[in-house]
Design a protein around this motif. Structure first.
Motif, mmCIF file in Angstrom:
data_model
loop_
_atom_site.group_PDB
_atom_site.id
_atom_site.type_symbol
_atom_site.label_atom_id
_atom_site.label_comp_id
_atom_site.label_asym_id
_atom_site.label_seq_id
_atom_site.Cartn_x
_atom_site.Cartn_y
_atom_site.Cartn_z
ATOM 1 N N GLY A 1 0.696 -1.295 -0.091
ATOM 2 C CA GLY A 1 -0.134 -0.309 -0.040
ATOM 3 C C GLY A 1 0.778 1.157 0.082
ATOM 4 N N MET A 2 0.789 2.150 1.003
ATOM 5 C CA MET A 2 1.618 3.303 1.330
ATOM 6 C C MET A 2 2.581 3.131 2.091
ATOM 7 S SD MET A 2 -1.444 6.249 1.238
ATOM 8 C CE MET A 2 -2.411 5.496 2.319
ATOM 9 N N GLY A 3 2.791 1.826 2.293
ATOM 10 C CA GLY A 3 4.545 1.523 3.206
ATOM 11 C C GLY A 3 4.533 2.003 4.637
ATOM 12 N N VAL A 4 3.273 1.785 5.222
ATOM 13 C CA VAL A 4 3.471 1.904 6.638
ATOM 14 C C VAL A 4 4.206 1.065 7.288
ATOM 15 C CG1 VAL A 4 1.160 0.657 7.035
ATOM 16 C CG2 VAL A 4 1.842 2.559 8.772
ATOM 17 N N ASP B 1 14.181 -0.802 7.861
ATOM 18 C CA ASP B 1 15.015 -0.418 8.768
ATOM 19 C C ASP B 1 15.765 -1.907 9.228
ATOM 20 O OD1 ASP B 1 14.402 2.043 9.015
ATOM 21 O OD2 ASP B 1 13.286 2.028 10.684
ATOM 22 N N LYS B 2 15.291 -2.921 8.608
ATOM 23 C CA LYS B 2 16.097 -4.072 9.246
ATOM 24 C C LYS B 2 17.268 -4.351 8.252
ATOM 25 C CE LYS B 2 12.639 -5.178 11.973
ATOM 26 N NZ LYS B 2 12.732 -5.219 13.281
ATOM 27 N N PRO B 3 18.312 -4.967 8.917
ATOM 28 C CA PRO B 3 19.348 -5.235 7.891
ATOM 29 C C PRO B 3 19.142 -6.643 6.997
ATOM 30 C CG PRO B 3 19.856 -6.291 10.150
ATOM 31 C CD PRO B 3 18.540 -5.639 10.154
ATOM 32 N N ILE B 4 18.349 -6.358 6.260
ATOM 33 C CA ILE B 4 17.935 -7.328 5.152
ATOM 34 C C ILE B 4 17.482 -6.847 3.851
ATOM 35 C CG2 ILE B 4 15.344 -7.317 5.972
ATOM 36 C CD1 ILE B 4 15.579 -10.322 6.021
ATOM 37 N N ASN B 5 17.698 -7.369 2.805
ATOM 38 C CA ASN B 5 17.224 -6.980 1.508
ATOM 39 C C ASN B 5 15.696 -7.270 1.292
ATOM 40 O OD1 ASN B 5 19.715 -6.876 0.665
ATOM 41 N ND2 ASN B 5 19.938 -8.875 0.208
ATOM 42 N N THR B 6 14.962 -6.242 1.371
ATOM 43 C CA THR B 6 13.562 -5.945 1.170
ATOM 44 C C THR B 6 13.065 -5.672 -0.069
ATOM 45 O OG1 THR B 6 13.603 -4.628 3.554
ATOM 46 C CG2 THR B 6 11.675 -4.474 1.973
ATOM 47 N N SER C 1 -0.339 2.596 -5.972
ATOM 48 C CA SER C 1 0.396 2.147 -4.563
ATOM 49 C C SER C 1 1.874 2.138 -5.286
ATOM 50 C CB SER C 1 -0.136 0.798 -3.968
ATOM 51 O OG SER C 1 -1.469 1.133 -3.305
ATOM 52 N N VAL C 2 2.001 1.481 -6.235
ATOM 53 C CA VAL C 2 3.417 1.332 -6.846
ATOM 54 C C VAL C 2 3.889 2.819 -7.093
ATOM 55 C CG1 VAL C 2 4.729 0.553 -8.886
ATOM 56 C CG2 VAL C 2 3.118 -0.906 -7.695
ATOM 57 N N ASP C 3 3.285 3.519 -7.756
ATOM 58 C CA ASP C 3 3.570 5.147 -7.973
ATOM 59 C C ASP C 3 4.021 5.821 -6.840
ATOM 60 O OD1 ASP C 3 3.153 4.536 -10.566
ATOM 61 O OD2 ASP C 3 1.348 5.720 -10.877
ATOM 62 N N TYR C 4 3.093 5.577 -5.604
ATOM 63 C CA TYR C 4 3.314 6.265 -4.415
ATOM 64 C C TYR C 4 4.688 5.608 -3.682
ATOM 65 C CZ TYR C 4 2.446 7.871 0.390
ATOM 66 O OH TYR C 4 2.538 8.571 1.474
ATOM 67 N N LEU C 5 5.007 4.389 -3.815
ATOM 68 C CA LEU C 5 6.119 3.953 -3.095
ATOM 69 C C LEU C 5 7.233 4.101 -3.976
ATOM 70 C CD1 LEU C 5 4.600 0.081 -2.736
ATOM 71 C CD2 LEU C 5 5.258 1.600 -0.790
ATOM 72 N N ASN C 6 7.147 4.255 -5.276
ATOM 73 C CA ASN C 6 8.384 4.695 -5.795
ATOM 74 C C ASN C 6 8.747 6.434 -5.706
ATOM 75 O OD1 ASN C 6 9.564 2.994 -7.703
ATOM 76 N ND2 ASN C 6 7.790 2.746 -8.635
ATOM 77 N N ALA C 7 7.774 7.033 -5.362
ATOM 78 C CA ALA C 7 7.881 8.311 -4.902
ATOM 79 C C ALA C 7 8.374 8.706 -3.682
ATOM 80 C CB ALA C 7 6.528 9.208 -5.221
ATOM 81 N N TYR D 1 9.548 5.973 -1.353
ATOM 82 C CA TYR D 1 10.693 5.188 -0.759
ATOM 83 C C TYR D 1 11.967 4.969 -2.012
ATOM 84 C CZ TYR D 1 7.337 4.597 2.835
ATOM 85 O OH TYR D 1 6.408 4.721 3.825
ATOM 86 N N PRO D 2 12.757 5.769 -1.886
ATOM 87 C CA PRO D 2 13.873 5.503 -2.946
ATOM 88 C C PRO D 2 14.763 4.153 -2.631
ATOM 89 C CG PRO D 2 14.369 7.607 -1.352
ATOM 90 C CD PRO D 2 12.939 7.020 -1.068
#
Length: 259
Positions: free
Chosen positions: A42-45, A52-57, A66-72, A74-75
């Motif tokens: 969704g909007m990444g809450v 923040d975790k030491p892992i590839n997300t 939602s994809v457009d929102y995340l791209n905008a 969450y770099p």
């Protein structure tokens, strides 16, 4: 882009309580895998705390808005947003048979299907956690003897240790769902191979619970069992009276009967 509008046909209810999002992210043990996939961010809450975790997300999201929102917003996710349907996508185009965890605030209208898909991919998924409709989360973790104990309970617990973690109020979502939510976690067993045919095991469990009020002698009639086998005392029981080990034993008996 200010925010994404929740879409009813996608079962979207956006979590707005940051502390609950952090608690869900903290269900990840980070053991046995280097990658995590969030379904339906969704909007990444939740995403922001997983990042923040030491892992590839990675995230997988079917909603293009939602994809457009995340791209905008969450770099860190650039190149790691999969704009596909998790239920239909060949996830190994990304993970190439590696181990990865799954997390999410799962859309309630497809949450059971997501669990079945995870079971199909169990060789690669050592950990699976997130938020479901409360009764679905409870069902996955339920033990024998309960009315909510069923197909999902037995199949999930055959391969994973399941744990119901906490309940979430409907008032922390926008829009609020009509039901409470529950967060649960599944951790794959060290030995998750079955001492019986897996395909037959699934068939036995699903067939038994399709007529859950009947004894196994009646509910499993369609498997054409021998009269001799059907005299076994295990067939006097109803499916909700059998735990996972007993369902495995039942499957072994049916295998020996020549099915």
């Amino acid at each position: 882009m200010d925010k994404v509008k929740a879409k009813k046909h996608l079962g979207q209810h956006f979590l707005k309580d940051e502390s609950i999002a952090k608690d869900i992210a903290d269900t990840l043990s980070l053991k046995g895998y280097d990658d995590v996939l969030e379904i339906g961010p969704g909007m990444g809450v939740l995403t922001k705390y997983v990042l923040d975790k030491p892992i590839n997300t990675y995230v997988i999201e079917i909603d293009t808005e939602s994809v457009d929102y995340l791209n905008a917003h969450y770099p860190k996710l650039h190149g790691k947003i999969i704009s596909k349907d998790f239920l239909k996508y060949n996830i190994n185009e990304v993970f190439e048979n590696k181990q990865f965890a799954i997390i999410g605030n799962f859309p309630y209208n497809i949450s059971s299907q997501i669990v079945f898909r995870v079971l199909e991919l169990k060789e690669q998924i050592p950990e699976f956690s997130g938020m479901f409709q409360k009764e679905v989360a409870e069902r996955i973790c339920e033990k024998k003897g309960s009315k909510t104990y069923g197909i999902l309970s037995v199949l999930a617990q055959a391969f994973y240790d399941t744990e119901y973690l906490f309940t979430v109020s409907e008032h922390v979502f926008n829009p609020p769902p009509k039901v409470k939510s529950g967060v649960m976690r599944m951790r794959r067993k060290e030995d998750f191979s079955l001492p019986c045919g897996e395909k037959l095991f699934f068939t036995v469990v699903k067939t038994a619970f399709q007529q859950r009020r009947k004894t196994l002698r009646n509910s499993l009639k369609t498997l054409n069992l021998s009269d001799n086998l059907r005299e076994d005392s295990i067939f006097d029981l109803r499916p909700e009276q059998l735990n996972v080990a007993q369902f495995i034993e039942l499957t072994q008996k049916i295998e020996a009967d020549g099915i």
